[in-house]
Write a protein that holds these residues in place. Sequence first.
Motif, PDB file in Angstrom:
ATOM      1  N   GLN A  40       0.878  -1.168   0.000  1.00 51.28           N
ATOM      2  CA  GLN A  40       0.000   0.000   0.000  1.00 51.28           C
ATOM      3  C   GLN A  40       0.916   1.219   0.000  1.00 51.28           C
ATOM      4  O   GLN A  40       1.884   1.260   0.754  1.00 51.28           O
ATOM      5  CB  GLN A  40      -0.838   0.069   1.275  1.00 51.28           C
ATOM      6  CG  GLN A  40      -1.771  -1.072   1.510  1.00 51.28           C
ATOM      7  CD  GLN A  40      -3.054  -0.903   0.742  1.00 51.28           C
ATOM      8  OE1 GLN A  40      -3.444  -1.814   0.066  1.00 51.28           O
ATOM      9  NE2 GLN A  40      -3.695   0.224   0.833  1.00 51.28           N
ATOM     10  N   VAL A  41       0.604   2.197  -0.818  1.00 51.00           N
ATOM     11  CA  VAL A  41       1.354   3.450  -0.833  1.00 51.00           C
ATOM     12  C   VAL A  41       0.366   4.588  -0.590  1.00 51.00           C
ATOM     13  O   VAL A  41      -0.610   4.731  -1.318  1.00 51.00           O
ATOM     14  CB  VAL A  41       2.107   3.656  -2.167  1.00 51.00           C
ATOM     15  CG1 VAL A  41       2.864   4.983  -2.143  1.00 51.00           C
ATOM     16  CG2 VAL A  41       3.052   2.493  -2.451  1.00 51.00           C
ATOM     17  N   LEU A  42       0.628   5.359   0.460  1.00 53.68           N
ATOM     18  CA  LEU A  42      -0.206   6.508   0.810  1.00 53.68           C
ATOM     19  C   LEU A  42       0.615   7.768   0.609  1.00 53.68           C
ATOM     20  O   LEU A  42       1.733   7.874   1.136  1.00 53.68           O
ATOM     21  CB  LEU A  42      -0.656   6.416   2.264  1.00 53.68           C
ATOM     22  CG  LEU A  42      -1.625   5.278   2.539  1.00 53.68           C
ATOM     23  CD1 LEU A  42      -1.482   4.793   3.957  1.00 53.68           C
ATOM     24  CD2 LEU A  42      -3.034   5.746   2.270  1.00 53.68           C
ATOM     25  N   ILE A  43       0.079   8.718  -0.141  1.00 51.85           N
ATOM     26  CA  ILE A  43       0.761   9.983  -0.411  1.00 51.85           C
ATOM     27  C   ILE A  43      -0.169  11.117  -0.009  1.00 51.85           C
ATOM     28  O   ILE A  43      -1.320  11.158  -0.441  1.00 51.85           O
ATOM     29  CB  ILE A  43       1.152  10.105  -1.891  1.00 51.85           C
ATOM     30  CG1 ILE A  43       2.106   8.965  -2.284  1.00 51.85           C
ATOM     31  CG2 ILE A  43       1.789  11.466  -2.173  1.00 51.85           C
ATOM     32  CD1 ILE A  43       2.394   8.883  -3.766  1.00 51.85           C
ATOM     33  N   PHE A  44       0.320  12.012   0.850  1.00 55.06           N
ATOM     34  CA  PHE A  44      -0.472  13.172   1.246  1.00 55.06           C
ATOM     35  C   PHE A  44       0.462  14.301   1.640  1.00 55.06           C
ATOM     36  O   PHE A  44       1.638  14.092   1.906  1.00 55.06           O
ATOM     37  CB  PHE A  44      -1.451  12.839   2.377  1.00 55.06           C
ATOM     38  CG  PHE A  44      -0.802  12.595   3.716  1.00 55.06           C
ATOM     39  CD1 PHE A  44      -0.768  13.590   4.675  1.00 55.06           C
ATOM     40  CD2 PHE A  44      -0.237  11.368   4.010  1.00 55.06           C
ATOM     41  CE1 PHE A  44      -0.169  13.373   5.910  1.00 55.06           C
ATOM     42  CE2 PHE A  44       0.361  11.135   5.233  1.00 55.06           C
ATOM     43  CZ  PHE A  44       0.395  12.135   6.184  1.00 55.06           C
ATOM     44  N   THR A  58       4.070   7.056   2.506  1.00 52.59           N
ATOM     45  CA  THR A  58       4.208   5.900   3.374  1.00 52.59           C
ATOM     46  C   THR A  58       3.978   4.652   2.535  1.00 52.59           C
ATOM     47  O   THR A  58       2.931   4.520   1.894  1.00 52.59           O
ATOM     48  CB  THR A  58       3.183   5.949   4.529  1.00 52.59           C
ATOM     49  OG1 THR A  58       3.381   7.157   5.264  1.00 52.59           O
ATOM     50  CG2 THR A  58       3.344   4.757   5.454  1.00 52.59           C
ATOM     51  N   THR A  59       4.969   3.758   2.531  1.00 48.94           N
ATOM     52  CA  THR A  59       4.872   2.501   1.804  1.00 48.94           C
ATOM     53  C   THR A  59       4.812   1.372   2.818  1.00 48.94           C
ATOM     54  O   THR A  59       5.710   1.231   3.652  1.00 48.94           O
ATOM     55  CB  THR A  59       6.081   2.309   0.865  1.00 48.94           C
ATOM     56  OG1 THR A  59       6.173   3.445  -0.007  1.00 48.94           O
ATOM     57  CG2 THR A  59       5.937   1.045   0.031  1.00 48.94           C
ATOM     58  N   ILE A  60       3.747   0.577   2.752  1.00 57.54           N
ATOM     59  CA  ILE A  60       3.516  -0.516   3.699  1.00 57.54           C
ATOM     60  C   ILE A  60       3.615  -1.826   2.925  1.00 57.54           C
ATOM     61  O   ILE A  60       2.840  -2.062   1.989  1.00 57.54           O
ATOM     62  CB  ILE A  60       2.120  -0.398   4.345  1.00 57.54           C
ATOM     63  CG1 ILE A  60       1.931   0.983   4.972  1.00 57.54           C
ATOM     64  CG2 ILE A  60       1.904  -1.518   5.354  1.00 57.54           C
ATOM     65  CD1 ILE A  60       0.483   1.333   5.269  1.00 57.54           C
ATOM     66  N   SER A  61       4.567  -2.666   3.297  1.00 64.30           N
ATOM     67  CA  SER A  61       4.685  -3.987   2.683  1.00 64.30           C
ATOM     68  C   SER A  61       4.770  -5.035   3.790  1.00 64.30           C
ATOM     69  O   SER A  61       4.746  -4.696   4.974  1.00 64.30           O
ATOM     70  CB  SER A  61       5.901  -4.045   1.757  1.00 64.30           C
ATOM     71  OG  SER A  61       7.085  -3.772   2.455  1.00 64.30           O
ATOM     72  N   ASP A  62       4.867  -6.292   3.421  1.00 61.18           N
ATOM     73  CA  ASP A  62       4.849  -7.369   4.411  1.00 61.18           C
ATOM     74  C   ASP A  62       5.997  -7.292   5.407  1.00 61.18           C
ATOM     75  O   ASP A  62       5.804  -7.578   6.582  1.00 61.18           O
ATOM     76  CB  ASP A  62       4.884  -8.738   3.720  1.00 61.18           C
ATOM     77  CG  ASP A  62       3.566  -9.069   3.049  1.00 61.18           C
ATOM     78  OD1 ASP A  62       2.539  -8.477   3.422  1.00 61.18           O
ATOM     79  OD2 ASP A  62       3.573  -9.929   2.147  1.00 61.18           O
ATOM     80  N   LEU A 138      -1.430   5.482  11.901  1.00 62.74           N
ATOM     81  CA  LEU A 138      -1.855   6.104  10.653  1.00 62.74           C
ATOM     82  C   LEU A 138      -3.166   5.442  10.241  1.00 62.74           C
ATOM     83  O   LEU A 138      -3.244   4.220  10.177  1.00 62.74           O
ATOM     84  CB  LEU A 138      -0.799   5.899   9.577  1.00 62.74           C
ATOM     85  CG  LEU A 138      -1.094   6.506   8.204  1.00 62.74           C
ATOM     86  CD1 LEU A 138       0.208   6.867   7.495  1.00 62.74           C
ATOM     87  CD2 LEU A 138      -1.896   5.561   7.324  1.00 62.74           C
ATOM     88  N   THR A 139      -4.181   6.247  10.013  1.00 64.12           N
ATOM     89  CA  THR A 139      -5.443   5.738   9.501  1.00 64.12           C
ATOM     90  C   THR A 139      -5.779   6.436   8.192  1.00 64.12           C
ATOM     91  O   THR A 139      -5.394   7.589   7.985  1.00 64.12           O
ATOM     92  CB  THR A 139      -6.604   5.949  10.509  1.00 64.12           C
ATOM     93  OG1 THR A 139      -6.705   7.335  10.805  1.00 64.12           O
ATOM     94  CG2 THR A 139      -6.391   5.168  11.789  1.00 64.12           C
TER      95      THR A 139
END
Length: 143
Positions: A40-44, A58-62, A138-139
């Motif tokens: 998941q990649v979140l950009i703000f 924020t990059t979320i991986s296993d 982070l939500t």
Amino acid sequence: MAVKPMSVRVTVKTDIADQSFREQMSIAGKGKCYDNGDSQVLIFNEKDEDGESVKNMTTISDDKVTIKRTGSIKMNQIFREDHATESTYYHPFGTMHMETKTNQIEFSKDQNGQKGQLFISYSLRLNQQEPQRHTLTLTYERE
């Protein structure tokens, strides 16, 4: 294959504590979420205390979470559960060496990917000072 981004509202809450000190911070912003299947990649964007823009990715991986900030503040912080990582925090008032020891990472999202939550518990040592306990939550939710 191109991944279509989803518009989201992102909130990041940080709690910092040691024996004699506690600080809580919260930032929020509108951004994009990219679900790449295995990450998941979140950009703000956020505004710093001087009103300057800071881009957050924020990059979320296993096996890890990476938080990259660019703008008036720059950093690339890597979290790996049960591992220590080092990085540098660039701020208009100076540069700090960061040592991060990640204790716990939890990530969950609903079945359709419309919202999710990331929780990280870690200790952070800045410029060789005593480490402080941190939690980051982070939500995100589709707008």
